[in-house]
Design an enzyme around this catalytic site. Sequence first.
Site, short mmCIF file in Angstrom:
data_model
loop_
_atom_site.label_atom_id
_atom_site.label_comp_id
_atom_site.label_asym_id
_atom_site.label_seq_id
_atom_site.Cartn_x
_atom_site.Cartn_y
_atom_site.Cartn_z
N ARG A 92 0.83 -1.21 0.00
CA ARG A 92 0.00 0.00 0.00
C ARG A 92 0.86 1.26 0.00
O ARG A 92 0.40 2.33 0.36
CB ARG A 92 -0.94 0.01 1.21
N ASP A 119 -6.46 -4.05 0.25
CA ASP A 119 -7.07 -2.96 -0.52
C ASP A 119 -6.10 -1.81 -0.79
O ASP A 119 -6.44 -0.84 -1.46
CB ASP A 119 -8.33 -2.43 0.18
N GLY A 120 -4.87 -1.90 -0.24
CA GLY A 120 -3.88 -0.86 -0.51
C GLY A 120 -4.12 0.45 0.22
O GLY A 120 -3.48 1.45 -0.09
N ARG A 171 5.66 9.80 3.98
CA ARG A 171 6.76 9.59 4.90
C ARG A 171 8.09 9.63 4.15
O ARG A 171 8.13 9.44 2.93
CB ARG A 171 6.59 8.28 5.67
N ASP A 248 11.12 -7.83 7.39
CA ASP A 248 10.67 -6.90 6.36
C ASP A 248 10.36 -5.52 6.92
O ASP A 248 10.12 -4.58 6.17
CB ASP A 248 9.46 -7.46 5.60
#
Length: 484
Positions: A92, A119-120, A171, A248
Site C-alpha cells: 500500500r 485494498d492498498g 513519509r 521486512d
Amino acid sequence: MKLNDLKVDMDYFHMDGNLYQKLEATPLKNPKLVSYNKQACDLIGLDYSECETNEFLEFINGSKVLKNSKPFSMVYAGHQFGYFVPQLGDGRAINLGCVNKWHLQTKGSGATKYSRRGDGRAVLRSSIREYIMSEAMHSLGIPTTRALAIIDSDTFAHREWEKESCSIVLRMSPSWIRIGTFEFFANTSNAKENLTKLADYVIEESYSHLKDEEKKYEKMFYSLVDKTALMLAKWQVYGFMHGVMNTDNFSMAGVTIDYGPFAFMDYFDKNCICNHTDSEGRYSYNNQPYVARWNLMVLAHSLKEICDENKLLEYMQTFLPQHENIYLQDMNKRLGLDASKSGNSNLDLIVELLGALESSKMDYNVFFYGLTNLDSFEDLSSVINLAVFRTPLEDWFESYKKVCEKEKSSFENRKEIMKKANPKYIIKNYMLQDAIELAHSGDYTLVNDLLDIAQNPFDEHKKFDKYSKPTPMKFANIKLSCSS
C-alpha cells in the site's frame, strides 16, 4: 523552493525490472489536508506556503506527479513472527523518488501487485499514529523515518468490522531497503548479481564512506550492526515497543520504520506486549534486542553469496555488548549520574530500579520526569505518590542516595544532566486516540497540537499538562492491532 522545482532522483531502476513495479496511485475521494510538518519541509527544501495549496494536496493524493518522478513499489521477502514468507512488498506504499537524500513514499495510495489481496489503503487512525510518532521519536534522538504530511478523505475502508475514512501519509526515509529486501534478492536466480547491485545501492545511499573500501559489503554489515545496537538501546531507554519486528520491517539504514501496533511504555512491565497478534510475546519489550540480533543473523545468511558469512557472524558477537553499553550510558543520564564514575555503569542500581517500577506499578517515563524535578530527598512524595504501591520505590531511593553520595553528585548537577534526557511529554497511545476521535469528526486541531508536543517534548505546553501525568489505568499498556 516551490513544489514543482523539487529535484527528484529516481535511482532504483538499474535493478532487474522484476524487482519493482512502476505504477500510478489510486487517488482518494475529496482529499483534505490534516497536517503538514515544517521540519520535514526543511529537510527537502520545500516552502511552507506550498503545503497549503491544492497542488500539494494533489501531490500527496497521487493525482499530481512531480517532474522526473516515476512512482513505483518494491518487492521484498521477510520473516514474519519467525516464519519465512518468500514474497512480500509495498502492498500500500508508493515510492516517489529521492529529494535531498530523503526517499519520499506515500502510504495508503492504493493496491499494488504486492498487496496480497489487500485494498492498498491506510485508515486515518493508523496514519495519524505514524505521522506523530515518527516525529516524537526523532525529538528523543531515536533514529527514525520522518513524515511530511497527512491527508484525510471521503474514501472508506472496512477495518475490524468498522468503516473508517482512508488517509495517506507521506513519509520520508534515508532508505526504504529492508533486511527482507536482501532475503528476496538472495532467493532470485541470479542472486549474486542482484545482491551486489542492491548492496552497492545501500552503500551509496546510507554508507557512502565505504564506496571505495575493500571488503565494503562486510563493512556495510558491521555498520548496520553498530547502528541497530544504538537504535535498540534508545528504544529500551525510553520504553518504546515496535510491535512487529519482522525482517521486512527492519531498515538497512538502521532507523525505525513501519509504525504499526507500537507503544511507549505506560506502567513499566518488562514483558509488555503492545501487539495483540503477538500471542507468544515474540516482540515483547524485553525481547526486542534479541529479536534485532536474530534479524541481523538472517541478513548475514542472506549475504553469504557476496560476503564471508563467518566474518559477519563473528562481528555479531559485538551486538549485545554495544547495545548494553549505550543503554547503560543513557539510563545513567536519565538518573542524572555520570557513568564514567562507576565501574559497572550503575548496572545494579538500574536493574533494581526496573524491578521497583514494575512492582510499584509506576508510569515509566513519568517517573523520570518526576525525578528530574526532585529538589530534596527529604520529601520524595512528589514522585512516590504517583505509584500504585510505594514501598518498592522507597527502598530503591535508599540505594540511589548511596550512589549519589559515592559519586559526590549534587541535585544541581543531576538536574542539569536529566533535563536533557527526561522530557515532560512522551507520546502515549491514549493521547493519540484523543486526536484520532476528534479527527474522525473533522477536527484536526489536536493532531497539530500533538505534533507540536512531539517535536518539543521538553517544553511546558501548559494547556496540555494533563498529558504529562501518569496514563489513566484503564488506558495503560493496551494492545493494538496491525491495522491500527
